[in-house]
Design a protein around this motif. Sequence first.
Motif, mmCIF file in Angstrom:
data_model
loop_
_atom_site.group_PDB
_atom_site.id
_atom_site.type_symbol
_atom_site.label_atom_id
_atom_site.label_comp_id
_atom_site.label_asym_id
_atom_site.label_seq_id
_atom_site.Cartn_x
_atom_site.Cartn_y
_atom_site.Cartn_z
ATOM 1 N N VAL A 151 0.823 -1.210 0.000
ATOM 2 C CA VAL A 151 0.000 0.000 0.000
ATOM 3 C C VAL A 151 0.863 1.267 0.000
ATOM 4 O O VAL A 151 0.711 2.126 -0.866
ATOM 5 N N GLU A 152 1.804 1.385 0.933
ATOM 6 C CA GLU A 152 2.620 2.614 0.950
ATOM 7 C C GLU A 152 3.505 2.713 -0.299
ATOM 8 O O GLU A 152 3.796 3.822 -0.767
ATOM 9 N N ALA A 153 3.918 1.582 -0.847
ATOM 10 C CA ALA A 153 4.704 1.612 -2.096
ATOM 11 C C ALA A 153 3.904 2.288 -3.211
ATOM 12 O O ALA A 153 4.468 2.875 -4.131
ATOM 13 N N LEU A 177 3.180 6.389 -1.811
ATOM 14 C CA LEU A 177 4.332 7.305 -1.827
ATOM 15 C C LEU A 177 4.485 8.027 -3.166
ATOM 16 O O LEU A 177 4.554 9.258 -3.190
ATOM 17 N N PRO A 178 4.530 7.315 -4.305
ATOM 18 C CA PRO A 178 4.616 8.039 -5.581
ATOM 19 C C PRO A 178 3.381 8.897 -5.829
ATOM 20 O O PRO A 178 3.486 9.989 -6.403
ATOM 21 N N ILE A 212 3.977 12.003 -4.052
ATOM 22 C CA ILE A 212 4.938 12.835 -4.789
ATOM 23 C C ILE A 212 4.222 13.607 -5.894
ATOM 24 O O ILE A 212 4.483 14.788 -6.130
ATOM 25 N N PHE A 213 3.268 12.954 -6.544
ATOM 26 C CA PHE A 213 2.535 13.594 -7.641
ATOM 27 C C PHE A 213 1.556 14.672 -7.181
ATOM 28 O O PHE A 213 1.055 15.437 -8.005
ATOM 29 N N THR A 260 3.753 17.713 -8.006
ATOM 30 C CA THR A 260 4.462 17.880 -9.277
ATOM 31 C C THR A 260 3.474 17.965 -10.435
ATOM 32 O O THR A 260 2.358 17.457 -10.358
ATOM 33 N N GLY A 285 2.017 9.081 -17.040
ATOM 34 C CA GLY A 285 2.700 8.730 -15.800
ATOM 35 C C GLY A 285 1.795 8.908 -14.600
ATOM 36 O O GLY A 285 1.666 8.030 -13.757
ATOM 37 N N ARG A 286 1.140 10.065 -14.563
ATOM 38 C CA ARG A 286 0.226 10.341 -13.452
ATOM 39 C C ARG A 286 -0.898 9.300 -13.406
ATOM 40 O O ARG A 286 -1.254 8.805 -12.346
ATOM 41 N N ALA A 342 -0.812 6.232 -14.511
ATOM 42 C CA ALA A 342 -0.291 4.932 -14.073
ATOM 43 C C ALA A 342 -0.130 4.895 -12.560
ATOM 44 O O ALA A 342 -0.439 3.890 -11.906
ATOM 45 N N ILE A 343 0.352 5.998 -11.995
ATOM 46 C CA ILE A 343 0.550 6.075 -10.544
ATOM 47 C C ILE A 343 -0.812 6.078 -9.825
ATOM 48 O O ILE A 343 -0.991 5.401 -8.811
ATOM 49 N N PHE A 375 -2.192 2.580 -9.896
ATOM 50 C CA PHE A 375 -1.462 1.721 -8.962
ATOM 51 C C PHE A 375 -2.110 1.831 -7.578
ATOM 52 O O PHE A 375 -2.470 0.822 -6.951
ATOM 53 N N ALA A 386 10.413 0.963 -2.662
ATOM 54 C CA ALA A 386 9.367 1.993 -2.736
ATOM 55 C C ALA A 386 9.735 3.056 -3.766
ATOM 56 O O ALA A 386 8.863 3.693 -4.353
ATOM 57 N N PRO A 437 7.898 2.822 -8.615
ATOM 58 C CA PRO A 437 7.376 3.856 -9.516
ATOM 59 C C PRO A 437 8.325 4.134 -10.675
ATOM 60 O O PRO A 437 7.886 4.402 -11.797
ATOM 61 N N ILE A 456 7.591 1.594 -13.182
ATOM 62 C CA ILE A 456 6.337 1.929 -13.883
ATOM 63 C C ILE A 456 6.617 2.935 -14.995
ATOM 64 O O ILE A 456 6.083 2.829 -16.103
ATOM 65 N N PHE A 457 7.495 3.892 -14.709
ATOM 66 C CA PHE A 457 7.805 4.933 -15.701
ATOM 67 C C PHE A 457 8.634 4.425 -16.874
ATOM 68 O O PHE A 457 8.781 5.135 -17.871
ATOM 69 N N THR A 487 5.770 4.113 -19.397
ATOM 70 C CA THR A 487 4.748 5.150 -19.611
ATOM 71 C C THR A 487 5.398 6.430 -20.128
ATOM 72 O O THR A 487 6.576 6.690 -19.896
ATOM 73 N N ASP A 543 7.837 16.877 -15.066
ATOM 74 C CA ASP A 543 8.178 17.083 -13.657
ATOM 75 C C ASP A 543 7.994 15.799 -12.861
ATOM 76 O O ASP A 543 8.766 15.485 -11.964
ATOM 77 N N ILE A 565 10.311 11.262 -9.758
ATOM 78 C CA ILE A 565 10.455 9.819 -9.512
ATOM 79 C C ILE A 565 11.920 9.403 -9.721
ATOM 80 O O ILE A 565 12.469 8.614 -8.935
#
Lengths: 230, 230
Positions: free
Chosen positions: A117-119, A122-123, A126-127, A130, A138-139, A141-142, A145, B119, B123, B126-127, B130, B137, B142
């Motif tokens: 879950v935290e894996a 966390l990204p 970050i998003f 950003t 990318g956004r 996909a994150i 996830f 962690a 990501p 994943i990138f 993608t 950014d 990441i």
Amino acid sequence: MFARDRKQEMAHLILTTFDWLPEFPRGYVRDIRIRWALEEAGLPYSVEGVPFKERDADHFKHQPFGQVPWLTDGDVTIFESGAAVLHIAEKSDVLLPSDAKGRSEVIKWLFAALNSVEAASLPWFIFQFTGNGEESDGREAINDFLSSRLSHMEDVLESKDWLTDRFSAADIVMVDVFRVIDRFDGLSNYPVCRNYMKRAEDRPAFKKALADQIGHFKQADLREAVMDSN
Amino acid sequence: MFARDRKQEMAHLILTTFDWLPEFPRGYVRDIRIRWALEEAGLPYSVEGVPFKERDADHFKHQPFGQVPWLTDGDVTIFESGAAVLHIAEKSDVLLPSDAKGRSEVIKWLFAALNSVEAASLPWFIFQFTGNGEESDGREAINDFLSSRLSHMEDVLESKDWLTDRFSAADIVMVDVFRVIDRFDGLSNYPVCRNYMKRAEDRPAFKKALADQIGHFKQADLREAVMDSN
């Protein structure tokens, strides 16, 4: 089996966190996981601060990524909030049952909170800071996830109060992971997860841990204000 | 303290992974962590396959996110590769020392491999698939996340062969995290990390685990080919 070392329980536990932090992360610094576990277990401990602004070689000796928290127990020093919570849990039936099956249930969910879950959160976190909200593959996909993990957690928690048959160390870490997601409104489509988090946040040990963390940094503000006025 | 349950060591250990997978992930499926740990510990085990294409309710009962692997040990069933490796390590001094200090060193690095390094690598991974390589950014954030973690790992591993004073369960997980990064050339600026990974990949137990994983899926191809020809 898995006998607890009573001698160690007597040793003085020291939680190290930053001596000061900006307002934004307060209430969400990972030392809360350790505070909460210590409060649930009813173990005495003290809190020490290391400089936030300048991190020296000794800091990296305790925490090789330059972060906080870490836990000291006699000659044992543990970074990684998950490892520290597990270390505390080994000292208390409240957080970790002593039978092999119950123990393995808690430990697997403790790892799942961090690595499944935290894996993903966390990204996603970050998003939040950003790309100025622009859409991108990318956004997406994150986001996917995290959504996938939270959907499965809805199923897992649907018919139970806690991850295992009673509150445990795994819930401390999972709930704290959920708190950061909820702060950015990421649980609005996951009511079961959100109710689970709220249920845990109602526990006196959590409330004490949260108040203590906020108080710790507030104290630092006051200290700084006094120094500035001299 | 931390006495091992000899009875459990006699129980039959079963590793469950997919019955088949496309070529691409082969050699990198996380069951390799469990295979490797079991080979290092010299514990007997068998391998079972569950359908890759259709995951039923029983699959989710064992692995709530619909993934593999999981480990069964009598009436204990453990998903999360980190938890499974720790479970195996509890049975073997080869993977986890029995003294409190040595034990805590290994456990904190096991968590660090998953929650501090993987962690960041997940990501990043994943990138790789993608955004068609476009700059953004989000991608930069990441990339920075992973670079920061790997730079610190260069310092950590600079003057030692393994994360703790000898090879342990923590190295199995850290090295497997590094392998996925290296597959996409992410270790080229981190020679210490890369040498550490190579050193571990030279171990007979790793080679056996890798060959067994690849063989397992190859076998599935053959089975399918036979069925197709009927």
